[in-house]
Write a protein that holds these residues in place. Structure first.
Motif, PDB file in Angstrom:
ATOM      1  N   ALA A  27      26.067  -6.769  40.418  1.00  0.00           N
ATOM      2  CA  ALA A  27      26.248  -5.561  39.605  1.00  0.00           C
ATOM      3  C   ALA A  27      26.244  -5.902  38.119  1.00  0.00           C
ATOM      4  O   ALA A  27      25.636  -5.192  37.306  1.00  0.00           O
ATOM      5  CB  ALA A  27      27.551  -4.861  39.976  1.00  0.00           C
ATOM      6  N   ALA A  28      26.908  -6.994  37.739  1.00  0.00           N
ATOM      7  CA  ALA A  28      26.944  -7.395  36.325  1.00  0.00           C
ATOM      8  C   ALA A  28      25.535  -7.694  35.813  1.00  0.00           C
ATOM      9  O   ALA A  28      25.166  -7.309  34.696  1.00  0.00           O
ATOM     10  CB  ALA A  28      27.847  -8.611  36.145  1.00  0.00           C
ATOM     11  N   SER A 112      29.042  -7.686  27.401  1.00  0.00           N
ATOM     12  CA  SER A 112      30.396  -7.610  27.943  1.00  0.00           C
ATOM     13  C   SER A 112      30.576  -6.248  28.580  1.00  0.00           C
ATOM     14  O   SER A 112      30.029  -5.241  28.111  1.00  0.00           O
ATOM     15  CB  SER A 112      31.445  -7.817  26.845  1.00  0.00           C
ATOM     16  OG  SER A 112      31.380  -6.774  25.886  1.00  0.00           O
ATOM     17  N   PHE A 113      31.330  -6.215  29.659  1.00  0.00           N
ATOM     18  CA  PHE A 113      31.604  -4.977  30.393  1.00  0.00           C
ATOM     19  C   PHE A 113      33.112  -4.808  30.483  1.00  0.00           C
ATOM     20  O   PHE A 113      33.809  -5.698  30.970  1.00  0.00           O
ATOM     21  CB  PHE A 113      30.961  -5.029  31.771  1.00  0.00           C
ATOM     22  CG  PHE A 113      29.502  -5.393  31.729  1.00  0.00           C
ATOM     23  CD1 PHE A 113      28.564  -4.476  31.277  1.00  0.00           C
ATOM     24  CD2 PHE A 113      29.074  -6.659  32.093  1.00  0.00           C
ATOM     25  CE1 PHE A 113      27.221  -4.820  31.202  1.00  0.00           C
ATOM     26  CE2 PHE A 113      27.740  -7.016  32.019  1.00  0.00           C
ATOM     27  CZ  PHE A 113      26.804  -6.087  31.569  1.00  0.00           C
ATOM     28  N   CYS A 120      38.150  -6.833  29.839  1.00  0.00           N
ATOM     29  CA  CYS A 120      36.812  -7.365  30.114  1.00  0.00           C
ATOM     30  C   CYS A 120      36.732  -7.781  31.583  1.00  0.00           C
ATOM     31  O   CYS A 120      37.530  -8.594  32.050  1.00  0.00           O
ATOM     32  CB  CYS A 120      36.502  -8.553  29.206  1.00  0.00           C
ATOM     33  SG  CYS A 120      34.829  -9.201  29.402  1.00  0.00           S
ATOM     34  N   ILE A 121      35.780  -7.210  32.309  1.00  0.00           N
ATOM     35  CA  ILE A 121      35.642  -7.521  33.728  1.00  0.00           C
ATOM     36  C   ILE A 121      34.439  -8.414  34.013  1.00  0.00           C
ATOM     37  O   ILE A 121      34.331  -8.965  35.109  1.00  0.00           O
ATOM     38  CB  ILE A 121      35.547  -6.230  34.571  1.00  0.00           C
ATOM     39  CG1 ILE A 121      34.365  -5.365  34.098  1.00  0.00           C
ATOM     40  CG2 ILE A 121      36.854  -5.453  34.517  1.00  0.00           C
ATOM     41  CD1 ILE A 121      34.143  -4.135  34.967  1.00  0.00           C
ATOM     42  N   ALA A 122      33.544  -8.577  33.030  1.00  0.00           N
ATOM     43  CA  ALA A 122      32.398  -9.465  33.215  1.00  0.00           C
ATOM     44  C   ALA A 122      31.727  -9.711  31.873  1.00  0.00           C
ATOM     45  O   ALA A 122      31.798  -8.885  30.963  1.00  0.00           O
ATOM     46  CB  ALA A 122      31.387  -8.878  34.200  1.00  0.00           C
ATOM     47  N   ALA A 197      17.380  -9.794  37.863  1.00  0.00           N
ATOM     48  CA  ALA A 197      18.624  -9.611  38.615  1.00  0.00           C
ATOM     49  C   ALA A 197      18.349  -9.609  40.114  1.00  0.00           C
ATOM     50  O   ALA A 197      19.144 -10.139  40.899  1.00  0.00           O
ATOM     51  CB  ALA A 197      19.303  -8.315  38.191  1.00  0.00           C
ATOM     52  N   ALA A 198      17.211  -9.034  40.517  1.00  0.00           N
ATOM     53  CA  ALA A 198      16.853  -9.014  41.940  1.00  0.00           C
ATOM     54  C   ALA A 198      16.595 -10.423  42.454  1.00  0.00           C
ATOM     55  O   ALA A 198      16.986 -10.779  43.573  1.00  0.00           O
ATOM     56  CB  ALA A 198      15.631  -8.128  42.157  1.00  0.00           C
ATOM     57  N   LEU A 199      15.933 -11.258  41.645  1.00  0.00           N
ATOM     58  CA  LEU A 199      15.702 -12.645  42.044  1.00  0.00           C
ATOM     59  C   LEU A 199      17.025 -13.398  42.163  1.00  0.00           C
ATOM     60  O   LEU A 199      17.239 -14.162  43.117  1.00  0.00           O
ATOM     61  CB  LEU A 199      14.806 -13.345  41.025  1.00  0.00           C
ATOM     62  CG  LEU A 199      13.328 -12.941  40.998  1.00  0.00           C
ATOM     63  CD1 LEU A 199      12.610 -13.680  39.881  1.00  0.00           C
ATOM     64  CD2 LEU A 199      12.659 -13.224  42.334  1.00  0.00           C
TER      65      LEU A 199
END
Length: 274
Positions: A27-28, A112-113, A120-122, A197-199
């Motif tokens: 997800a990140a 940053s998320f 900060c979660i990620a 991200a898919a890879l």
């Protein structure tokens, strides 16, 4: 170079949360992809493109109630989200992007998320290289003037670990075991290219099949060869269970190319120069 620098991150609490309080690695990475695609101001010419060569991601456990946040899939056009922007959106995850470093031909971006409370979660660190006709192209002065290197919250970025020597040997070395095989399809693609991200998620599947707990930890990804739609990809996990290798080839080809190396935590003891 990036605008807007802050958006409401696309977030799906049903699929993007592990154990109730950890944002998943996948997800990140997808949030970072989404923000980069929407925020990049510099538009490459018809013969110039940006190639992702490496990235690192770190998620931080402890955000209780993360699964109760709102499902969001929106983006605001302004550079900074204000209070009135959030009317009608309950407890969104905010995504920030900035330029962390510019090299001669590369640009390092930080992400940053954070929760509505500011936790900060990620965080993600990503390196792109500007390429034309297969060769790196230096940035112009105008490009550099567009790149504002301002970390919005002084968030620390994960370190990209260096690939251990000898890891690019043939996948069929006795130190690796094949864990999964699939074909790159439309669902792995973002516009005209295979989604990074898919890879990365395909390498995570190799760890999952191997019984390795990987959520809430740090990953480094090194992209070695461009992936293509229609490729057969094979994921191999090294015997120490901290390295996942993704190989790919078109059906008519005889040999596989090493597409991606995923490193879990710190295994080489050496930090990449990226």
């Amino acid at each position: 170079m990036f605008h807007p620098k802050r958006i409401v991150a696309p977030f799906r609490p049903v699929t993007d949360v592990y154990n109730g309080n950890v944002l998943t690695i996948a997800a990140a990475l997808k949030m970072a992809d989404s923000h980069f695609e929407q925020a990049i101001l510099w538009k490459p010419g018809s013969r110039t493109t940006l190639i992702c060569v490496a990235q690192a991601v770190k998620t931080y456990p402890g955000a209780d109630g993360l699964q109760n946040l709102a499902h969001t899939n929106v983006m605001f056009p302004r550079g900074v989200i204000k209070g009135e922007d959030l009317v009608g959106i309950t407890k969104p995850i905010l995504s920030d992007i900035w330029v962390a470093r510019m090299g001669r031909t590369s640009v390092t971006s930080g992400y940053s998320f954070t929760t509505p409370e500011g936790k900060c979660i990620a965080s993600v660190k990503r390196v792109h290289v500007q390429v034309r006709d297969g060769k790196p192209v230096p940035w112009t002065n105008a490009d550099r003037e567009m790149a504002t290197m301002d970390n919005p919250g002084e968030y620390s970025l994960p370190v990209i670990e260096e690939i251990p020597s000898g890891i690019d040997l043939a996948a069929f070395d006795t130190g690796c075991l094949e864990k999964s095989t699939t074909i790159i399809g439309p669902h792995h693609c973002n516009h005209t290219h295979v989604d990074h991200a898919a890879l990365a998620e395909l390498t995570l599947q190799g760890f999952f099949i191997s019984g390795v707990s990987y959520e809430g930890r740090k990953y480094s990804f090194h992209y070695r060869y461009p992936a293509q739609k229609g490729q057969v990809v094979s994921c191999w996990v090294h015997k120490n269970l901290k390295i996942s290798l993704l190989y790919g080839k078109m059906k008519e080809d005889k040999n596989y190319n090493l597409l991606l190396v995923a490193l879990l935590d710190t295994i080489s003891g050496r930090t990449s120069s990226l």
